[in-house]
Design a protein around this motif. Structure first.
Motif, mmCIF file in Angstrom:
data_model
loop_
_atom_site.group_PDB
_atom_site.id
_atom_site.type_symbol
_atom_site.label_atom_id
_atom_site.label_comp_id
_atom_site.label_asym_id
_atom_site.label_seq_id
_atom_site.Cartn_x
_atom_site.Cartn_y
_atom_site.Cartn_z
ATOM 1 N N ALA A 16 -10.294 -6.591 -0.553
ATOM 2 C CA ALA A 16 -9.717 -7.793 -1.162
ATOM 3 C C ALA A 16 -8.287 -8.010 -0.676
ATOM 4 O O ALA A 16 -7.875 -9.151 -0.430
ATOM 5 C CB ALA A 16 -9.759 -7.685 -2.686
ATOM 6 N N GLN A 17 -7.540 -6.935 -0.509
ATOM 7 C CA GLN A 17 -6.168 -7.046 -0.006
ATOM 8 C C GLN A 17 -6.162 -7.566 1.426
ATOM 9 O O GLN A 17 -5.337 -8.408 1.788
ATOM 10 C CB GLN A 17 -5.451 -5.706 -0.097
ATOM 11 C CG GLN A 17 -5.161 -5.280 -1.516
ATOM 12 C CD GLN A 17 -4.691 -3.835 -1.616
ATOM 13 O OE1 GLN A 17 -4.794 -3.056 -0.676
ATOM 14 N NE2 GLN A 17 -4.193 -3.468 -2.791
ATOM 15 N N LEU A 18 -7.074 -7.051 2.238
ATOM 16 C CA LEU A 18 -7.170 -7.529 3.623
ATOM 17 C C LEU A 18 -7.504 -9.020 3.651
ATOM 18 O O LEU A 18 -6.902 -9.788 4.415
ATOM 19 C CB LEU A 18 -8.233 -6.741 4.392
ATOM 20 C CG LEU A 18 -7.954 -5.263 4.633
ATOM 21 C CD1 LEU A 18 -9.182 -4.576 5.210
ATOM 22 C CD2 LEU A 18 -6.750 -5.086 5.562
ATOM 23 N N LEU A 19 -8.454 -9.422 2.821
ATOM 24 C CA LEU A 19 -8.820 -10.841 2.758
ATOM 25 C C LEU A 19 -7.663 -11.671 2.209
ATOM 26 O O LEU A 19 -7.466 -12.813 2.628
ATOM 27 C CB LEU A 19 -10.075 -11.030 1.906
ATOM 28 C CG LEU A 19 -11.385 -10.693 2.606
ATOM 29 C CD1 LEU A 19 -12.507 -10.530 1.591
ATOM 30 C CD2 LEU A 19 -11.738 -11.737 3.639
ATOM 31 N N GLY A 20 -6.906 -11.100 1.277
ATOM 32 C CA GLY A 20 -5.751 -11.800 0.724
ATOM 33 C C GLY A 20 -4.663 -12.046 1.749
ATOM 34 O O GLY A 20 -3.884 -13.000 1.623
ATOM 35 N N ASN A 21 -4.607 -11.216 2.755
ATOM 36 C CA ASN A 21 -3.622 -11.376 3.836
ATOM 37 C C ASN A 21 -4.121 -12.280 4.958
ATOM 38 O O ASN A 21 -3.395 -12.521 5.918
ATOM 39 C CB ASN A 21 -3.270 -10.015 4.426
ATOM 40 C CG ASN A 21 -2.556 -9.119 3.447
ATOM 41 O OD1 ASN A 21 -1.905 -9.590 2.518
ATOM 42 N ND2 ASN A 21 -2.684 -7.816 3.629
ATOM 43 N N THR A 22 -5.338 -12.734 4.859
ATOM 44 C CA THR A 22 -5.938 -13.568 5.900
ATOM 45 C C THR A 22 -5.547 -15.023 5.685
ATOM 46 O O THR A 22 -5.658 -15.547 4.581
ATOM 47 C CB THR A 22 -7.469 -13.412 5.884
ATOM 48 O OG1 THR A 22 -7.784 -12.031 6.075
ATOM 49 C CG2 THR A 22 -8.129 -14.230 6.967
ATOM 50 N N THR A 23 -5.091 -15.660 6.753
ATOM 51 C CA THR A 23 -4.618 -17.051 6.664
ATOM 52 C C THR A 23 -5.588 -18.001 7.368
ATOM 53 O O THR A 23 -6.322 -17.586 8.272
ATOM 54 C CB THR A 23 -3.238 -17.189 7.318
ATOM 55 O OG1 THR A 23 -3.369 -16.927 8.734
ATOM 56 C CG2 THR A 23 -2.227 -16.228 6.705
ATOM 57 N N PRO A 24 -5.583 -19.274 6.978
ATOM 58 C CA PRO A 24 -6.436 -20.251 7.658
ATOM 59 C C PRO A 24 -6.193 -20.305 9.167
ATOM 60 O O PRO A 24 -7.118 -20.586 9.931
ATOM 61 C CB PRO A 24 -6.084 -21.573 6.976
ATOM 62 C CG PRO A 24 -5.655 -21.172 5.600
ATOM 63 C CD PRO A 24 -4.916 -19.860 5.810
ATOM 64 N N GLY A 25 -4.987 -20.017 9.596
ATOM 65 C CA GLY A 25 -4.696 -20.012 11.031
ATOM 66 C C GLY A 25 -5.430 -18.921 11.786
ATOM 67 O O GLY A 25 -5.535 -18.976 13.016
ATOM 68 N N GLN A 26 -5.965 -17.939 11.075
ATOM 69 C CA GLN A 26 -6.715 -16.836 11.701
ATOM 70 C C GLN A 26 -8.227 -17.067 11.661
ATOM 71 O O GLN A 26 -8.971 -16.292 12.257
ATOM 72 C CB GLN A 26 -6.393 -15.523 10.988
ATOM 73 C CG GLN A 26 -4.947 -15.101 11.111
ATOM 74 C CD GLN A 26 -4.613 -13.925 10.211
ATOM 75 O OE1 GLN A 26 -4.984 -13.890 9.051
ATOM 76 N NE2 GLN A 26 -3.918 -12.947 10.780
#
Length: 188
Positions: A16-26
């Motif tokens: 969940a933390q990894l997904l929380g750090n994921t941005t639309p630009g990625q």
């Protein structure tokens, strides 16, 4: 809370933390999973929580979850974290940890909890690799997934499931999760 539930919680929280750090630009970045870019992988991961929650409760598998947009315009980490709460509650029900995945040819396969743990750990590695995040994973969850799966899923069985590619070479000095990822066909 049993050790299995604690390990699932650690793996799911880390993911969940990894997904929380994921941005639309990625979202358009490629991942180690050939079929997914980052957004498709995040969507697959989000779908995994209700999928495995239903299985924990003894329900039928609903592969349709993986074919729909589970994220929409929301941040994937938020959606995933909501699903984690529901999934963990389902896994705490009596008998959930004893359920096994049926094999395509009949018979019982691995415990569903072990499959869910591997899914969270391995796809967390995929996401971290694609987005440039730390891909070490939660140490306890990684150790448990490695202990359960590494060396126990022969290349000959992989084409029948379509889930993993043949094992790839990686140095014995590579981090534990990198070795597990290579074992399941990821290029490290």
């Amino acid at each position: 809370m049993t050790q299995d539930i604690q390990l699932l919680e650690k793996a799911l929280t880390h993911t969940a933390q990894l997904l929380g750090n994921t941005t639309p630009g990625q979202y358009g970045l490629p991942t180690p999973c050939d079929d997914f870019d980052v957004r498709a992988l995040a969507n697959h991961m989000v779908a995994g929580n209700p999928y495995f929650a239903a299985l924990a409760g003894g329900g039928a598998s609903d592969f349709g979850l993986f074919g729909q947009d589970n994220i929409g315009e929301r941040q994937p980490g938020e959606v995933y974290a909501e699903g984690v709460k529901e999934a963990l509650a389902a896994w705490q029900a009596e008998g959930a940890l004893q359920r096994h995945m049926p094999l395509p040819g009949g018979g019982l396969g691995p415990r569903l909890a072990d499959v869910y743990l591997l899914e969270a750990v391995l796809h967390g590695w995929d996401l971290a690799t694609a987005t440039g995040q730390d891909r070490a994973g939660d140490p306890d969850a990684v150790e448990a997934a490695h202990r359960t799966w590494y060396g126990n899923y022969p290349d000959a069985a992989r084409p029948k499931t379509g889930l993993f590619g043949p094992a790839k070479a990686v140095g014995e000095d590579a981090p534990l999760l990198d070795r597990l990822a290579a074992y399941f066909g990821r290029t490290v």
